[in-house]
Design an enzyme around this catalytic site. Structure first.
Site, mmCIF file in Angstrom:
data_model
loop_
_atom_site.group_PDB
_atom_site.id
_atom_site.type_symbol
_atom_site.label_atom_id
_atom_site.label_comp_id
_atom_site.label_asym_id
_atom_site.label_seq_id
_atom_site.Cartn_x
_atom_site.Cartn_y
_atom_site.Cartn_z
ATOM 1 N N HIS A 279 0.830 -1.070 0.191
ATOM 2 C CA HIS A 279 0.029 -0.015 0.103
ATOM 3 C C HIS A 279 0.810 1.143 0.016
ATOM 4 O O HIS A 279 2.293 1.212 0.138
ATOM 5 C CB HIS A 279 -0.703 0.070 1.502
ATOM 6 C CG HIS A 279 -0.117 0.092 2.498
ATOM 7 N ND1 HIS A 279 0.242 -0.996 2.946
ATOM 8 C CD2 HIS A 279 -0.095 1.256 3.324
ATOM 9 C CE1 HIS A 279 1.014 -0.438 4.242
ATOM 10 N NE2 HIS A 279 0.700 0.496 4.423
ATOM 11 N N ALA A 280 0.073 2.472 -0.156
ATOM 12 C CA ALA A 280 1.001 3.742 -0.054
ATOM 13 C C ALA A 280 -0.120 4.652 0.410
ATOM 14 O O ALA A 280 -1.329 4.278 0.538
ATOM 15 C CB ALA A 280 1.312 3.980 -1.438
#
Length: 159
Positions: free
Chosen positions: A75-76
Site C-alpha cells: 500500500h501507499a
C-alpha cells in the site's frame, strides 16, 4: 466506505474475485508489489502511478509492509492515483524475500488502495478478520485456484 445496503463494506465489496490471483510467478519483491498493483489497476481501484508509489514507499521506508510471517500488505498513502478503495490478493508460486528480519519470506501479498484513512482502516479490519487464523493462512497457501482462494477468503468466486 459502505456496501450497497448502507452497512460497512464486506471483504467481497473491497476485494472482487477479479483482483485475486493464484500461483503468481515473480522473482523479486518489486515484481510482487507490481503484480499486486496491476490487479488494483485492472479492477479500477488505482492508476499505474499508485503502484509506483507503493514501490517507492518500500524503497524509502524498508519492508514495513511485511506485517506477519509470510504476508505482505502492499500500500501507499492515499493520493489522486487511488480511484476507489479496493484490495487485491495474491498467492505467490514461490516465496520472495522483502528484506524483513522476522517475517520473510513472503508467499501471500494483499494490495490496498484507499481513498482516505477511515477507508484504509476498514479494509485492514476486514482482512485481519480473515487472516487471524493460522488454519486460514495454511488454507490460503495450499489453495490451488483463484476459486479456492476466494472460498477461503469468503468472497464470491469469479463468474
Amino acid at each position: 466506505m459502505t456496501g450497497s445496503t448502507g452497512s460497512p463494506a464486506s471483504l467481497g465489496d473491497l476485494l472482487p474475485s477479479e483482483a485475486v490471483a493464484a500461483h503468481v510467478e515473480v522473482e523479486t519483491w518489486e515484481e510482487a508489489v507490481r503484480a499486486s498493483g496491476d490487479l488494483l489497476v485492472a479492477t479500477g481501484s488505482a492508476t499505474p502511478e499508485y503502484t509506483d508509489q507503493m514501490i517507492a514507499a518500500i524503497h524509502r521506508y524498508g519492508p514495513y509492509i511485511v506485517i506477519a510471517p509470510g504476508f505482505a500488505l502492499a500500500h501507499a498513502q492515499a493520493s489522486d492515483d487511488v480511484l476507489n478503495t479496493g484490495m487485491s490478493f495474491m498467492q505467490l508460486a514461490h516465496p520472495v524475500r522483502f528484506g524483513h528480519e522476522k517475517n520473510d519470506p513472503v508467499r501471500l501479498v494483499a494490495g490496498l488502495a484507499s481513498t482516505d484513512h477511515s477507508a484504509h482502516m476498514e479494509a485492514l479490519q476486514q482482512l485481519a478478520l480473515v487472516l487471524s487464523s493460522p488454519e486460514t493462512m495454511e488454507q490460503l497457501l495450499d489453495a490451488g485456484t483463484v476459486d479456492e482462494l476466494c472460498a477461503v477468503l469468503g468472497i464470491p468466486p469469479s463468474k
